[in-house]
Scaffold this motif. Structure first.
Motif, short mmCIF file in Angstrom:
data_model
loop_
_atom_site.label_atom_id
_atom_site.label_comp_id
_atom_site.label_asym_id
_atom_site.label_seq_id
_atom_site.Cartn_x
_atom_site.Cartn_y
_atom_site.Cartn_z
N UNK A 10 -29.21 -14.39 4.06
CA UNK A 10 -27.76 -14.53 4.11
C UNK A 10 -27.26 -15.32 2.91
N UNK A 11 -27.83 -16.49 2.70
CA UNK A 11 -27.38 -17.33 1.59
C UNK A 11 -27.69 -16.71 0.23
N UNK A 12 -28.81 -16.00 0.13
CA UNK A 12 -29.16 -15.32 -1.11
C UNK A 12 -28.07 -14.32 -1.50
N UNK A 13 -27.54 -13.61 -0.52
CA UNK A 13 -26.53 -12.61 -0.79
C UNK A 13 -25.13 -13.20 -0.97
N UNK A 14 -25.01 -14.51 -0.78
CA UNK A 14 -23.74 -15.18 -1.02
C UNK A 14 -23.77 -16.00 -2.31
N UNK A 15 -24.77 -15.77 -3.13
CA UNK A 15 -24.90 -16.50 -4.39
C UNK A 15 -23.65 -16.32 -5.24
N UNK A 20 -14.18 -23.96 -0.75
CA UNK A 20 -14.01 -23.13 0.44
C UNK A 20 -13.79 -21.67 0.08
N UNK A 21 -14.16 -20.80 1.03
CA UNK A 21 -14.06 -19.36 0.82
C UNK A 21 -13.60 -18.67 2.10
N UNK A 22 -12.87 -17.59 1.91
CA UNK A 22 -12.42 -16.80 3.06
C UNK A 22 -13.52 -15.83 3.48
N UNK A 23 -13.38 -15.34 4.70
CA UNK A 23 -14.33 -14.34 5.19
C UNK A 23 -14.32 -13.12 4.27
N UNK A 24 -13.15 -12.70 3.83
CA UNK A 24 -13.05 -11.53 2.94
C UNK A 24 -13.81 -11.77 1.64
N UNK A 25 -13.72 -12.97 1.10
CA UNK A 25 -14.44 -13.32 -0.12
C UNK A 25 -15.94 -13.25 0.09
N UNK A 26 -16.40 -13.74 1.23
CA UNK A 26 -17.83 -13.72 1.54
C UNK A 26 -18.34 -12.30 1.71
N UNK A 27 -17.57 -11.48 2.40
CA UNK A 27 -17.97 -10.08 2.60
C UNK A 27 -18.03 -9.36 1.25
N UNK A 43 -21.20 -11.20 8.78
CA UNK A 43 -20.09 -11.93 8.17
C UNK A 43 -18.75 -11.44 8.70
N UNK A 44 -18.60 -10.13 8.79
CA UNK A 44 -17.34 -9.56 9.28
C UNK A 44 -17.05 -9.99 10.71
N UNK A 45 -18.09 -10.20 11.49
CA UNK A 45 -17.94 -10.56 12.91
C UNK A 45 -18.22 -12.03 13.19
N UNK A 46 -18.10 -12.86 12.17
CA UNK A 46 -18.44 -14.28 12.31
C UNK A 46 -17.47 -15.07 13.18
N UNK A 47 -16.28 -14.55 13.38
CA UNK A 47 -15.31 -15.23 14.24
C UNK A 47 -14.48 -16.28 13.53
N UNK A 49 -12.16 -17.27 9.82
CA UNK A 49 -11.49 -16.69 8.65
C UNK A 49 -11.79 -17.46 7.37
N UNK A 50 -12.09 -18.75 7.49
CA UNK A 50 -12.31 -19.60 6.32
C UNK A 50 -13.52 -20.48 6.53
#
Length: 64
Positions: A10-15, A20-27, A43-47, A49-50
């Motif tokens: 998960x963290x590797x793919x968020x490099x 702070x970051x929004x859910x949309x940014x993370x996706x 990530x989309x279903x994390x519940x 938004x930020x």
């Protein structure tokens, strides 16, 4: 990785994400970094938004 992604993956793919970051940014970052569908879906279903930190992302994804 049938139900949940691996925390390290998960963290590797968020490099490269600045918090702070929004859910949309993370996706978007996960997709750009070649994340498999289970990580994008988690990530989309994390519940949330930020997110303030990477640890907050992991908590939201893995506490479900």
């Amino acid at each position: 990785m049938a139900d949940q992604p691996n925390p390290i993956e998960l963290q590797k793919h968020l490099a490269g994400v600045d918090y702070p970051a929004s859910r949309a940014t993370l996706v978007e970052a996960a997709r750009r970094n070649g994340a498999p569908d289970d990580i994008v879906s988690a990530l989309e279903n994390s519940g949330k938004d930020d997110f303030e930190t990477p640890a907050e992302v992991s908590e939201a994804v893995f506490s479900r």
